[in-house]
Scaffold this active site. Structure first.
Site, short mmCIF file in Angstrom:
data_model
loop_
_atom_site.label_atom_id
_atom_site.label_comp_id
_atom_site.label_asym_id
_atom_site.label_seq_id
_atom_site.Cartn_x
_atom_site.Cartn_y
_atom_site.Cartn_z
N GLU A 1 3.10 -1.02 5.64
CA GLU A 1 3.48 0.40 5.64
C GLU A 1 2.62 1.14 6.65
O GLU A 1 1.39 1.10 6.58
CB GLU A 1 3.29 1.00 4.24
CG GLU A 1 3.68 2.46 4.15
CD GLU A 1 3.43 3.05 2.77
OE1 GLU A 1 3.66 4.27 2.61
OE2 GLU A 1 3.01 2.31 1.86
N ASP B 1 -0.53 12.65 -1.31
CA ASP B 1 -1.68 11.80 -0.99
C ASP B 1 -2.99 12.41 -1.46
O ASP B 1 -3.19 13.62 -1.40
CB ASP B 1 -1.73 11.56 0.52
CG ASP B 1 -0.65 10.61 0.98
OD1 ASP B 1 -0.51 9.55 0.36
OD2 ASP B 1 0.08 10.93 1.94
N TYR C 1 10.01 1.73 -4.69
CA TYR C 1 8.58 2.02 -4.76
C TYR C 1 8.29 2.59 -6.14
O TYR C 1 8.66 3.71 -6.45
CB TYR C 1 8.23 3.03 -3.67
CG TYR C 1 6.76 3.24 -3.39
CD1 TYR C 1 5.84 3.41 -4.42
CD2 TYR C 1 6.29 3.31 -2.09
CE1 TYR C 1 4.50 3.63 -4.15
CE2 TYR C 1 4.96 3.51 -1.80
CZ TYR C 1 4.07 3.68 -2.83
OH TYR C 1 2.74 3.90 -2.57
#
Length: 237
Positions: A33, A44, A149
């Protein structure tokens, strides 16, 4: 069945960063990734935010990162990840294809707005969280490409000292509604956690634990050795 290993790197984080891609490949990663840094990375945590800030301070752009990827290719699949503000720009899909990138993750793009993403030929993998209701989970499973995911825990990316129990529950739910590989991410920080996640999923995504080491100055060889420990843990489970 071989369990899949996808380490993450923020593109442009340091000079010569593509050497880490080759180190990951040599260490047994199945895919990589590559984060295209954005100024407001909402999902994040501190480590990836720090890496994004470092890359942007060096002048990294999606175009420069993809040009470096194209100039120094690896043989395993590359999956770009970035935010909708960048991914929805005209020509983005063509730029990914030209660089040899075959997959894409856009964590802040709602499922209802997926049709706005024009990236023909690129496999778009969608995120599912422990809080995703069953009907929406089924739609994610149906519309994902490549893999799903599975976000192990509600929250942001970052290293954690244990795998959240919610990861196993989510992986089990996803297995019931899709045949795509289920990769668990968010918080996988050690070989032991990777092996635990692989008991219920088809593989793992390791981001903050990799980036923390790069930000602390680890060489490609050192990072390759760390990825190798993750590979070994997945192989002996």
């Amino acid at each position: 069945m071989t369990k899949l290993l996808m380490p993450y790197i923020t593109g442009g984080v340091v000079a010569g960063w593509t050497a880490y891609l080759r180190a990951f490949e040599d260490a047994g990663a199945d895919l990589i990734e590559v984060g295209l840094p954005f100024s407001d990375p909402t999902v994040d945590g501190p480590t990836i935010q720090e890496a994004s800030d470092a890359a942007l301070a060096r002048g990294a752009t999606p175009g420069s990162i993809l040009a470096e990827v194209a100039a120094d290719p690896v043989t395993i699949p590359l999956v770009a990840s970035t935010y909708a503000n960048l991914a929805l720009r005209p020509g983005f899909g063509d730029a990914l294809t030209a660089a040899g990138v075959t997959g894409l993750i856009v964590p802040d793009l709602p499922l209802d707005e997926l049709d706005q993403l024009q990236v023909p030929g690129i496999a778009v993998s969608l995120l599912a969280s422990p809080a995703t209701p069953d009907d929406r989970l089924a739609e994610i499973g149906k519309r994902s490409q490549g893999f799903v995911y599975a976000v192990s825990v509600m929250g942001i990316t970052g290293e954690r000292d244990r795998l959240a129990p919610s990861a196993a529950t989510l992986a089990t739910r996803l297995k019931q509604i899709t045949d795509l590989p289920i990769l668990i991410g968010f918080g996988i920080s050690s070989p032991e956690q990777a092996a635990e996640a692989a008991e219920v999923a088809d593989g793992v995504i390791v981001g903050a634990a990799v980036m923390r080491r790069i930000l602390d100055g680890a060489s490609p060889a050192t990072l390759g050795a760390f990825v190798g420990t993750l590979r070994a843990a997945l192989d002996v489970r």
